[in-house]
Design an enzyme around this catalytic site. Structure first.
Site, mmCIF file in Angstrom:
data_model
loop_
_atom_site.group_PDB
_atom_site.id
_atom_site.type_symbol
_atom_site.label_atom_id
_atom_site.label_comp_id
_atom_site.label_asym_id
_atom_site.label_seq_id
_atom_site.Cartn_x
_atom_site.Cartn_y
_atom_site.Cartn_z
ATOM 1 N N ASP A 144 5.936 4.366 5.147
ATOM 2 C CA ASP A 144 6.777 3.386 5.834
ATOM 3 C C ASP A 144 6.817 2.050 5.084
ATOM 4 O OD1 ASP A 144 4.042 3.281 6.717
ATOM 5 O OD2 ASP A 144 4.618 1.956 8.351
ATOM 6 N N HIS B 244 0.847 -1.196 0.000
ATOM 7 C CA HIS B 244 0.000 0.000 0.000
ATOM 8 C C HIS B 244 0.878 1.240 0.000
ATOM 9 C CE1 HIS B 244 0.806 -0.638 4.271
ATOM 10 N NE2 HIS B 244 0.307 0.541 4.585
ATOM 11 N N HIS C 31 1.379 3.872 1.975
ATOM 12 C CA HIS C 31 1.947 4.595 3.120
ATOM 13 C C HIS C 31 3.487 4.583 3.068
ATOM 14 C CE1 HIS C 31 -2.002 4.296 5.620
ATOM 15 N NE2 HIS C 31 -1.941 5.396 4.895
#
Lengths: 318, 318
Positions: A66, A62, A64
């Site tokens: 991080d 995904h 994000h």
């Protein structure tokens, strides 16, 4: 197949744990696959025997940061290390332009091609050794699990079929056994027609962030290993305003128990969990919570630790 | 002022050296400034006492990835650590959209404002304690040096002027000495009208990649410290096809000697230079080459090492 964890912290790096990245390594050969690529993944790879030249594909769960901010630096360093083979990238469509723009703005010219695939529309991807399928999860943004299944594991010749088809014993059998096509009776014979797996294919599921483990119910059946986030314990979640789309150790453990998954690997721990068990909350709280609900082989992933899935289907640290 | 090196390797990280980032720390207080932000800079900061809350501004010398890929992760982590003060960023215009797009595509919402300035058009930037000016260098892409000059160092009250202006000795003097404005005789009096530096302002020059040290000739005069890349030694450069827009240790050392810079700090070493002096080429080759041309205080930067510029203008490891 082996697993090696390159980052096991949620959101931010700590001194002991980097942000998300997991290597899935082929049973034979040196080929490997990377799931997620948080900032500093290339730094972690310097501390493993994994080579950027043997990396077959990258899968991003995904958008994000991080889970993807390490991608441009990893690609740039792969270029500087002399990789020339094309690299396959399976990732959310929104990241395709971002990767291209990041390389362009930094005037980074890779000496290898990038083959980009949108995770949203890809159902299956395969290399010579594994087939990877996707499963949509539930998070604050679209997030995916990747299911790695061995293709034709430890293939052996189908002697009955060779004899029935009149392929003479001898050098032709040897070449077929090594996966090479041969000529016989004026026609080309592909090795795969005569190779059969000598054991069941192993399956490893590596998940992105997810607050609903039950979405994995069907793919978890018969899987050997489930790698799933356990960002919080229930006690910590009870004091928080929101799960932020994450799972607790208890929820994942209950799911894995019900699905009969023999090996459960938890990762993506909130940075608040201390590795020192004298401090609270500690990573032992996560282990205790999971153990209360799961009777299989439980592993809490640690950075740089490599695990081998052996012939008996047991996941052991190596 | 202090310097702390967070990355001293050129292009790619090694096990011992990260890619470029340098902290410049105020003489008084905890405020600091970051020059360049290669991937993994936030990881290095975890191993220092520097706090993201005390970071006053970030300066990026040029667009190459080993100088800026750590920026989105550093900003995201600063947000998660609860920073709320606006953050100033001085960087090439091309990176402005990239930072905004990277945060947007990863759905990262910062709880603080970013104030972006284009390094191409900014001539001076100042905080309460330093003034930073820029100098264009020569590299494959536009690259800049940042000159940090203390503002009003160790200010003391100008007693003669206080007495001449009839400001009565007592609490008013105390407040002015602490930098606070006071009311007297019906008017507001700013502390800076009565504060004078008690010693010369120190100046530290931190450079981006550069193949022409002589471009710094005028700013280097009277500077206390010059931090400059020394990507290669002459012997290695002679075997290469190109300098790729970088300097040798010898060229920088000759320049610093001619300019009379008392402290020269070399950094941004090619990853081929081994820290083990038994291996060739080694980082000692860089030191020897520089020493042959420079008689001042020579420092080869090491990751995480902090240096203090003392009252006598000597740079010492702390």
């Amino acid at each position: 197949m082996d697993l090696q964890f390159l980052g096991t912290s949620s959101g931010v790096p700590t001194k002991a744990r980097n942000v998300s990245a997991t290597a899935v390594i082929e049973a034979s050969g040196k080929g490997w696959y990377l799931v997620d690529c948080g900032e500093g993944t290339q730094h972690q790879l310097l501390r493993t025997p994994l080579s950027m030249r043997d990396l077959r594909a990258i899968f991003i769960t995904h958008v994000h940061g991080d889970h993807c901010y390490g991608l441009p630096g990893l690609l740039a360093s792969a270029g500087m290390s002399g990789r020339s083979e094309p690299l396959e990238l399976v990732m959310p469509l929104a990241l395709h332009d971002w990767v291209r723009q990041t390389l362009a703005v930094s005037q980074t010219y890779l000496p290898f091609a990038l083959h980009l695939h949108a995770v949203e529309t890809l159902t299956h991807w395969r290399s010579g050794q594994v087939e990877v399928s996707t499963r949509e999860l539930s998070h604050r943004v679209p997030s995916y699990a990747f299911v790695f299944a061995e293709l034709n594991p430890e293939p052996r010749l189908d002697i009955d079929k060779l004899q029935a088809d009149g392929i003479p014993r001898g050098p032709l059998w040897g070449e077929l056994a090594h996966g090479q096509a041969v000529e016989h009776g004026g026609r080309r014979i592909e090795a795969r027609e005569y190779l059969r797996p000598s054991r069941p294919a192993r399956r490893i599921i590596v998940c992105g962030d997810n607050d609903s483990p039950q979405l994995l119910a069907d793919v978890a059946k018969g899987a050997d290993v489930l790698v799933h986030e356990a960002t919080y314990t229930e006690a910590v979640l009870a004091r928080s305003q929101s799960s932020f789309g994450h799972s607790t150790a208890a929820a994942v453990a209950r799911f894995a128990e019900a699905a009969g998954v023999p090996n459960l690997v938890l990762t993506h721990f909130s940075a608040r969990y201390q590795d020192n068990p004298q401090r609270s909350p500690s990573i032992s709280d996560v282990r205790e919570e999971a153990m209360a609900h799961y009777s299989g082989q439980l592993t809490l992933a640690r950075d740089l630790q490599r695990y081998h899935l052996d012939r008996e289907g047991v996941l052991v640290p190596v």
